[in-house]
Enzyme design. Sequence first.
Site, PDB file in Angstrom:
ATOM      1  N   ARG A  38       9.396   5.824  16.974  1.00  0.00           N
ATOM      2  CA  ARG A  38      10.076   5.267  18.143  1.00  0.00           C
ATOM      3  C   ARG A  38       9.104   4.441  18.993  1.00  0.00           C
ATOM      4  NH1 ARG A  38      15.198   4.397  17.827  1.00  0.00           N
ATOM      5  NH2 ARG A  38      15.514   5.374  15.823  1.00  0.00           N
ATOM      6  N   HIS A  68       1.378   1.908   9.106  1.00  0.00           N
ATOM      7  CA  HIS A  68       2.670   1.246   9.302  1.00  0.00           C
ATOM      8  C   HIS A  68       2.996   1.275  10.797  1.00  0.00           C
ATOM      9  CE1 HIS A  68       6.781   0.006   8.903  1.00  0.00           C
ATOM     10  NE2 HIS A  68       6.810   0.126   7.583  1.00  0.00           N
ATOM     11  N   TYR A  71       8.750   1.134  13.288  1.00  0.00           N
ATOM     12  CA  TYR A  71       9.708   0.133  12.803  1.00  0.00           C
ATOM     13  C   TYR A  71      10.667  -0.332  13.885  1.00  0.00           C
ATOM     14  CZ  TYR A  71      12.047   4.596  11.963  1.00  0.00           C
ATOM     15  OH  TYR A  71      12.546   5.864  12.101  1.00  0.00           O
ATOM     16  N   HIS A 108       7.231  -4.657  10.318  1.00  0.00           N
ATOM     17  CA  HIS A 108       8.484  -5.358  10.052  1.00  0.00           C
ATOM     18  C   HIS A 108       8.508  -6.559  10.989  1.00  0.00           C
ATOM     19  CE1 HIS A 108      10.572  -1.403   8.541  1.00  0.00           C
ATOM     20  NE2 HIS A 108       9.480  -1.721   7.867  1.00  0.00           N
ATOM     21  N   GLU A 143       6.094  -7.282   6.075  1.00  0.00           N
ATOM     22  CA  GLU A 143       6.873  -6.638   5.024  1.00  0.00           C
ATOM     23  C   GLU A 143       8.092  -7.483   4.655  1.00  0.00           C
ATOM     24  OE1 GLU A 143       7.595  -2.479   5.623  1.00  0.00           O
ATOM     25  OE2 GLU A 143       8.888  -2.321   3.852  1.00  0.00           O
ATOM     26  N   ASP A 177       8.384  -4.747  -0.578  1.00  0.00           N
ATOM     27  CA  ASP A 177       9.138  -3.500  -0.692  1.00  0.00           C
ATOM     28  C   ASP A 177      10.219  -3.715  -1.759  1.00  0.00           C
ATOM     29  OD1 ASP A 177      11.249  -1.516  -0.213  1.00  0.00           O
ATOM     30  OD2 ASP A 177      10.134  -0.983   1.593  1.00  0.00           O
ATOM     31  N   HIS A 180      13.751  -3.347  -0.548  1.00  0.00           N
ATOM     32  CA  HIS A 180      14.155  -4.435   0.360  1.00  0.00           C
ATOM     33  C   HIS A 180      14.440  -5.736  -0.388  1.00  0.00           C
ATOM     34  CE1 HIS A 180      11.916  -2.350   3.948  1.00  0.00           C
ATOM     35  NE2 HIS A 180      12.839  -1.594   3.412  1.00  0.00           N
ATOM     36  N   HIS A 212       5.530  -1.502  -1.650  1.00  0.00           N
ATOM     37  CA  HIS A 212       6.296  -0.294  -1.342  1.00  0.00           C
ATOM     38  C   HIS A 212       7.229  -0.080  -2.521  1.00  0.00           C
ATOM     39  CE1 HIS A 212       5.953  -0.458   3.347  1.00  0.00           C
ATOM     40  NE2 HIS A 212       4.915   0.097   2.779  1.00  0.00           N
ATOM     41  N   ASP A 225      19.137  -1.711   2.813  1.00  0.00           N
ATOM     42  CA  ASP A 225      17.893  -0.983   3.093  1.00  0.00           C
ATOM     43  C   ASP A 225      18.077   0.531   3.199  1.00  0.00           C
ATOM     44  OD1 ASP A 225      15.375  -0.133   3.745  1.00  0.00           O
ATOM     45  OD2 ASP A 225      15.261  -1.207   5.658  1.00  0.00           O
ATOM     46  N   HIS A 227      16.559   3.626   0.970  1.00  0.00           N
ATOM     47  CA  HIS A 227      15.676   3.952  -0.148  1.00  0.00           C
ATOM     48  C   HIS A 227      16.236   5.113  -0.965  1.00  0.00           C
ATOM     49  CE1 HIS A 227      12.042   2.339   2.363  1.00  0.00           C
ATOM     50  NE2 HIS A 227      13.066   1.523   2.374  1.00  0.00           N
ATOM     51  N   GLU A 257       7.911   5.308  -0.599  1.00  0.00           N
ATOM     52  CA  GLU A 257       8.620   5.648   0.653  1.00  0.00           C
ATOM     53  C   GLU A 257       9.981   6.180   0.279  1.00  0.00           C
ATOM     54  OE1 GLU A 257       8.657   1.544   2.146  1.00  0.00           O
ATOM     55  OE2 GLU A 257       7.432   2.287   3.796  1.00  0.00           O
TER      56      GLU A 257
HETATM   57 ZN    ZN Z   1      13.189   0.240   4.050  1.00  0.00          ZN
HETATM   58 FE    FE Z   2       8.944  -0.406   3.115  1.00  0.00          FE
HETATM   59 FE    FE Z   3       8.540  -0.629   6.366  1.00  0.00          FE
END
Ligand code: ZN
Ligand code: FE
Ligand code: FE
Length: 282
Positions: A38, A68, A71, A108, A143, A177, A180, A212, A225, A227, A257
């Site tokens: 967050r 990372h 997000y 991102h 990414e 990714d 993605h 990823h 998106d 996973h 991930e």
């Molecule tokens: Zn993702």
């Molecule tokens: Fe990713």
């Molecule tokens: Fe990511």
Amino acid sequence: MKLRVGCHLSSAGGFLKMGKTAASIGANTFQFFTRNPRGSRAKALDPEDIRAFLEFAEEQDIRQILAHAPYTLNAASGDAHVREFARETMADDLRRMEFLPGNLYNFHPGSHVGQGTEEGIKKIAEILNEILRPEQTTRVLLETMAGKGTEIGGRFEELRAILDRVELVEHMGVCLDTCHVHDGGYDIVSDLDGVLEEFDAVIGLDRLKAIHMNDSKNPPGSHKDRHEKLGEGTIGKEALVRILNHPRLRGIPVYLETPNELPGYAGEIAFLKQAFQGGEDH
Ligand code: ZN
Ligand code: FE
Ligand code: FE
């Protein structure tokens, strides 16, 4: 060649703990969030933890760890406060990463939320130009995104347009990714060569610094998106193994991930290691 492979780990117990967890599941790298996803305040770094981690990582050959960014940051936002928060958070993350020199920082790119892709791209590059430092040793990765909503980075051209505007572009790279790009409409299942050629023509494969590795819950081009565990989704094990062993992707570290706890990750890492065709210099 040795496979560099790991997965996303919780950073709750510090760096040494992540290093030990990685080693315990057969990984020789890992990814972690720099702070709560967050985007709240990061815990103070513990110099003793960093020192112990660096020593352990050296012994165990753990390298190319991937930090990372939260997000929820949006460097492309039209709201100056949201952008300011992204800038401050990323600048702070990059300062902290210099205590672990020579690693990777992925984020991102952001969502333009109605301003248009071009304006979003300008704003992302502007923030990068404010926070990158000539002397930094951390490489910052954009990414590839699924193109959900007004997300920027669903097309290779968009990432290229960001890179074109960054002055210290030598500190930049891209993280691909698999979930993605598949959800974004790139056919990595039946035309991996074509997708990599396109990546090379638009961005340049020399910019690709991390993968990823995720399966996807949704069909190609769904822009969703979500996973999935390796082999349980719409990409499938065969296609993922082709990515793992593609001659043009050799030496690029791979991070899982997938929706797994540690035993699931250990199983996927073991699977990738046995599927990897390393060549002679093992
Ligand atoms: Zn993702
Ligand atoms: Fe990713
Ligand atoms: Fe990511």
